[in-house]
Design a protein around this motif. Structure first.
Motif, PDB file in Angstrom:
ATOM      1  N   GLY A 140       0.826  -1.206   0.000  1.00  0.00           N
ATOM      2  CA  GLY A 140       0.000   0.000   0.000  1.00  0.00           C
ATOM      3  C   GLY A 140       0.860   1.256   0.000  1.00  0.00           C
ATOM      4  O   GLY A 140       0.559   2.237  -0.672  1.00  0.00           O
ATOM      5  N   GLN A 141       1.984   1.205   0.772  1.00  0.00           N
ATOM      6  CA  GLN A 141       2.878   2.370   0.809  1.00  0.00           C
ATOM      7  C   GLN A 141       3.555   2.581  -0.541  1.00  0.00           C
ATOM      8  O   GLN A 141       3.682   3.707  -1.013  1.00  0.00           O
ATOM      9  N   ARG A 142       3.925   1.471  -1.179  1.00  0.00           N
ATOM     10  CA  ARG A 142       4.558   1.588  -2.501  1.00  0.00           C
ATOM     11  C   ARG A 142       3.598   2.215  -3.503  1.00  0.00           C
ATOM     12  O   ARG A 142       3.982   3.059  -4.302  1.00  0.00           O
ATOM     13  N   GLN A 143       2.339   1.779  -3.425  1.00  0.00           N
ATOM     14  CA  GLN A 143       1.366   2.327  -4.358  1.00  0.00           C
ATOM     15  C   GLN A 143       1.178   3.820  -4.095  1.00  0.00           C
ATOM     16  O   GLN A 143       0.995   4.608  -5.017  1.00  0.00           O
ATOM     17  N   ARG A 144       1.272   4.211  -2.821  1.00  0.00           N
ATOM     18  CA  ARG A 144       1.150   5.633  -2.493  1.00  0.00           C
ATOM     19  C   ARG A 144       2.320   6.437  -3.061  1.00  0.00           C
ATOM     20  O   ARG A 144       2.140   7.572  -3.495  1.00  0.00           O
ATOM     21  N   VAL A 145       3.508   5.829  -3.028  1.00  0.00           N
ATOM     22  CA  VAL A 145       4.670   6.518  -3.609  1.00  0.00           C
ATOM     23  C   VAL A 145       4.449   6.718  -5.114  1.00  0.00           C
ATOM     24  O   VAL A 145       4.715   7.787  -5.667  1.00  0.00           O
ATOM     25  N   ALA A 146       3.919   5.671  -5.750  1.00  0.00           N
ATOM     26  CA  ALA A 146       3.650   5.771  -7.192  1.00  0.00           C
ATOM     27  C   ALA A 146       2.649   6.896  -7.463  1.00  0.00           C
ATOM     28  O   ALA A 146       2.783   7.652  -8.429  1.00  0.00           O
ATOM     29  N   ILE A 147       1.659   7.034  -6.588  1.00  0.00           N
ATOM     30  CA  ILE A 147       0.681   8.117  -6.748  1.00  0.00           C
ATOM     31  C   ILE A 147       1.358   9.466  -6.483  1.00  0.00           C
ATOM     32  O   ILE A 147       1.127  10.446  -7.183  1.00  0.00           O
ATOM     33  N   GLY A 148       2.242   9.484  -5.462  1.00  0.00           N
ATOM     34  CA  GLY A 148       2.970  10.712  -5.121  1.00  0.00           C
ATOM     35  C   GLY A 148       3.818  11.198  -6.281  1.00  0.00           C
ATOM     36  O   GLY A 148       3.873  12.398  -6.579  1.00  0.00           O
ATOM     37  N   ARG A 149       4.453  10.247  -6.962  1.00  0.00           N
ATOM     38  CA  ARG A 149       5.298  10.588  -8.096  1.00  0.00           C
ATOM     39  C   ARG A 149       4.462  11.281  -9.180  1.00  0.00           C
ATOM     40  O   ARG A 149       4.949  12.104  -9.939  1.00  0.00           O
ATOM     41  N   CYS A 150       3.206  10.896  -9.209  1.00  0.00           N
ATOM     42  CA  CYS A 150       2.271  11.473 -10.173  1.00  0.00           C
ATOM     43  C   CYS A 150       1.820  12.864  -9.710  1.00  0.00           C
ATOM     44  O   CYS A 150       1.795  13.813 -10.486  1.00  0.00           O
TER      45      CYS A 150
END
Ligand code: ADP
Ligand code: MG
Length: 383
Positions: A140-150
């Protein structure tokens, strides 16, 4: 922030065999809308999203972002941000560096990069993890980072391709709620792809239902509307069967009488049902499909059973505590003779019992032989 307009969009991966993947897709997406593309695997959801992103050519038709035709504009100049199912983080970089990387490539100054990364981390609750590498994070944290990068790119349109598919069920629900909050906070135009109709129903302002394109079909865009429009007024059998869980029950029937606001049908098993449906453009004797959602069935002796009753045989029951499911057999059923009842209260039956359920006339949907729905004249409300 931006409007997105798709007009007669078609995709053909292999012109030699003339087989389209998408045909005649028309969508008018308003600035700030949360749009969900939903449909079974292989129907072309990712293809459509990738065409908006510019990662895939558009065979014909127009794609407009903020009034400008962008068919031939490269992805980097479309000001879109995309989040994939696989997070695709750089493993050797920290969370901070992962989010900052795209901005560095654009030669943005360090202070601006820092401010954007910190703001995104704050929105996503990642402040405590900025120095960690991806392998030290949960899914879940990794997916949040991916969203953050966006987010740090401040795109005018966010594109998500099944971003939660790799997460376990509980985390998926949590992230789903976070994405809904994120959209409210950013007020951004978002297009979100999923095969999960519950995600579609809970997140979307408007849902675009796609089906696998049939050879001679005009389009594989089945319906574009708000979640409740699709639930209450599905335009055809495909949408009716796809939206809602458990699936809508479908029964084989024939029209026996047509009145102004009601249509009477006889099931293939003989029961007569009165539906609050306007079938004035049909004729007595036409073959039709009667649709009723499992959650709208009532007891046969209930005063709500205004439409009539259906007989069946109980096959399996499931008691989930908060809800109760009964899977029945009816020979009138179109789908493998299954017929499902969803009830708040436990129904005292055992497998093999005969059981009769009641149907409110306002809960009925009716579809013609081509699968197209007749207009409903009432909408059943559970009380
Ligand atoms: P979905 O995301 O709805 O599961 P896709 O958009 O990935 O569906 O795929 C839709 C159809 O297009 C599938 O039949 C798939 O095999 C085909 N397809 C996807 N990508 C390519 C490609 N690069 N070349 C040829 N066919 C493709
Ligand atoms: Mg896909």
């Amino acid at each position: 922030m931006a409007d997105v307009l798709l007009s007669k969009v078609r995709k053909n991966y292999n012109p030699a065999i003339l087989k389209d993947t998408l045909r005649n897709i028309n969508l008018d997406i308003k600035d700030g809308d949360f749009i969900v593309f939903v449909g079974p695997s292989g129907c072309g959801k990712s293809t459509l999203l990738r065409m908006v992103a510019g990662l895939e050519d558009i065979t014909s038709g127009d794609l407009m972002i903020d009034g400008k035709r962008v068919n031939d504009v490269p992805p980097s100049q479309r000001n879109i941000g995309m989040v994939f199912q696989s997070y695709a983080l750089y493993p050797h970089m920290t969370v901070y560096e992962n989010m900052a990387f795209g901005l560095k490539l654009k030669h943005m100054n360090k202070q601006e990069i820092h401010e954007r990364v910190i703001k995104a981390a704050d929105i996503l609750g990642l402040e405590a993890f900025l120095e960690r590498k991806p392998k030290a994070l949960s899914g879940g944290q990794r997916q949040r980072v991916a969203i953050g990068r966006c987010i740090v790119q401040q795109p005018s349109v966010f594109l998500f391709d099944e971003p939660l598919s790799n997460l376990d069920a509980a985390l998926r629900v949590k992230m789903r709620i976070e994405i809904a909050k994120l959209q409210r906070e950013l007020q951004a135009t978002m297009i979100y792809v999923t095969h999960d109709q519950v995600e579609a129903m809970t997140l979307a302002d408007k849902i675009c239902v796609l089906s696998p394109l049939k050879q001679n079909a005009e389009s594989n865009l089945e319906q574009f509307g708000s979640p409740l429009e699709l639930y209450n007024h599905p335009g055809n059998l495909f949408v009716a069967g796809f939206i809602g869980s458990p699936k809508m029950n479908f029964l084989k029937a024939e029209i026996t009488a047509i009145a102004e606001k009601q249509t009477t049908v006889k099931l293939s098993t003989g029961e007569v049902i009165v539906a609050d449906v306007d079938a004035n453009n049909a004729q007595v004797g036409d073959k039709v499909t009667l649709g009723v959602r499992p959650e709208h069935l009532v007891k046969a002796d209930s005063e709500k059973a205004t439409g009539g009753c259906v007989k069946g045989k109980v096959e399996v029951t499931e008691n989930l505590g908060a809800e109760f499911f009964m899977y029945m057999h009816s020979d009138a059923s179109e789908v493998g003779s299954d017929f499902t009842v969803k009830s708040d209260a436990v129904i005292e039956v055992v497998a093999g019992d005969d059981y009769t359920v009641g149907i409110p006339s306002s809960a009925c949907h009716l579809f013609n032989a081509d699968g197209k729905s007749f207009p409903r004249t009432a909408v059943y409300k559970r009380s």
